[in-house]
Design a protein around this motif. Sequence first.
Motif, PDB file in Angstrom:
ATOM      1  N   ASP A   6      25.883 -12.210  24.319  1.00  0.00           N
ATOM      2  CA  ASP A   6      26.775 -11.522  23.639  1.00  0.00           C
ATOM      3  C   ASP A   6      26.455 -10.060  23.230  1.00  0.00           C
ATOM      4  O   ASP A   6      27.367  -9.316  23.369  1.00  0.00           O
ATOM      5  CB  ASP A   6      26.600 -12.351  21.952  1.00  0.00           C
ATOM      6  CG  ASP A   6      27.994 -11.954  21.174  1.00  0.00           C
ATOM      7  OD1 ASP A   6      29.138 -11.991  21.785  1.00  0.00           O
ATOM      8  OD2 ASP A   6      27.688 -11.943  20.034  1.00  0.00           O
ATOM      9  N   PRO A  42      28.798  -8.321  16.911  1.00  0.00           N
ATOM     10  CA  PRO A  42      27.759  -9.296  17.204  1.00  0.00           C
ATOM     11  C   PRO A  42      26.907  -9.399  15.918  1.00  0.00           C
ATOM     12  O   PRO A  42      26.357  -8.442  15.281  1.00  0.00           O
ATOM     13  CB  PRO A  42      26.835  -8.420  18.348  1.00  0.00           C
ATOM     14  CG  PRO A  42      28.056  -7.785  19.003  1.00  0.00           C
ATOM     15  CD  PRO A  42      28.873  -7.350  17.938  1.00  0.00           C
ATOM     16  N   TRP A  71      35.326 -13.339  23.648  1.00  0.00           N
ATOM     17  CA  TRP A  71      34.178 -13.386  22.548  1.00  0.00           C
ATOM     18  C   TRP A  71      33.388 -14.747  23.146  1.00  0.00           C
ATOM     19  O   TRP A  71      33.937 -15.395  24.244  1.00  0.00           O
ATOM     20  CB  TRP A  71      34.554 -13.995  21.123  1.00  0.00           C
ATOM     21  CG  TRP A  71      35.470 -15.241  20.881  1.00  0.00           C
ATOM     22  CD1 TRP A  71      34.779 -16.282  20.387  1.00  0.00           C
ATOM     23  CD2 TRP A  71      36.642 -15.412  21.215  1.00  0.00           C
ATOM     24  NE1 TRP A  71      35.776 -17.367  20.325  1.00  0.00           N
ATOM     25  CE2 TRP A  71      36.874 -16.743  20.757  1.00  0.00           C
ATOM     26  CE3 TRP A  71      37.879 -14.763  21.728  1.00  0.00           C
ATOM     27  CZ2 TRP A  71      38.167 -17.505  20.952  1.00  0.00           C
ATOM     28  CZ3 TRP A  71      39.019 -15.567  21.771  1.00  0.00           C
ATOM     29  CH2 TRP A  71      39.080 -16.591  21.427  1.00  0.00           C
ATOM     30  N   THR A  75      29.035 -18.145  19.139  1.00  0.00           N
ATOM     31  CA  THR A  75      28.636 -16.815  18.089  1.00  0.00           C
ATOM     32  C   THR A  75      29.563 -16.703  17.214  1.00  0.00           C
ATOM     33  O   THR A  75      29.603 -16.180  16.001  1.00  0.00           O
ATOM     34  CB  THR A  75      28.202 -15.681  18.811  1.00  0.00           C
ATOM     35  OG1 THR A  75      29.643 -15.241  19.656  1.00  0.00           O
ATOM     36  CG2 THR A  75      27.150 -15.790  19.797  1.00  0.00           C
TER      37      THR A  75
END
Length: 260
Positions: A6, A42, A71, A75
């Motif tokens: 990420d 993030p 994305w 997460t």
Amino acid sequence: MIRRVDDYLHAVPLSGSVAELVGPFTLFRSTTVWPYYARPVPGANATIEPTDIDVLRSRCAELDIPVNFEWVVETCPSLGPAAAAAGLRVVEHPLLVLGRDDFRPAKADARCEILPAEDAVLRQARAVAGLAFGDPGTAIGTAGPAERDAKAAEVPDKLIEAVLDRVRKGVTVGAAAFTEDGMVASGQHQPVESTTEIVGVGTLPSMRRRGLAAAVTSVLAEHAFANGVDLILLSAETKAVAAVYERVGFRRIGTAGAAE
């Protein structure tokens, strides 16, 4: 591993954009010829609501840029439902990674090599990718060398200038497979420190089912590992496409989301 992936995906657009915070998102405003997207910040662990999408949509309207999101689903699991509720089209793709110890080099009946920063070669690579993604999947199609050459002549000069600049700076590395018919498959990787992503791997539809995509991916992985990278990631269009990369040693760790 997911957090590292990420973080990389948040850093890689910065080579061609300016980042702007808009609510729970970073909007990457392109400074080159192709558009970028917004991503959740993030580590923020925000729960995305449809109203957050509306705020981002308003900002994109002010800037006259498209509304796109990318994305990692694990997460930010709330973004997909919120984007769908706000009227965006949401898709998900397998997200895979490859470490040095898991790498299994693949070969094909073709010459595979890293591409130089040359106009004509990069035009061919863009044309191959354009034909491949214009006829998605793994089934054998009709577009071949003649269509590649015609499409290469149509690639805009500004696009090639931008690609040349990225190759010269080392933020994009291209590779291709060649047979007696010329370039038949191509792809790229985009290193940021010790992580990179393999993107845009495609084979001329008429040349599919010959192991060419796996061979190009293998050459890109070899280059990355030889130049300080220890983790490679990619997102595959479908599970069938993911199987091509699994032959080289990639394994699935999650899901990449996109909305527009």
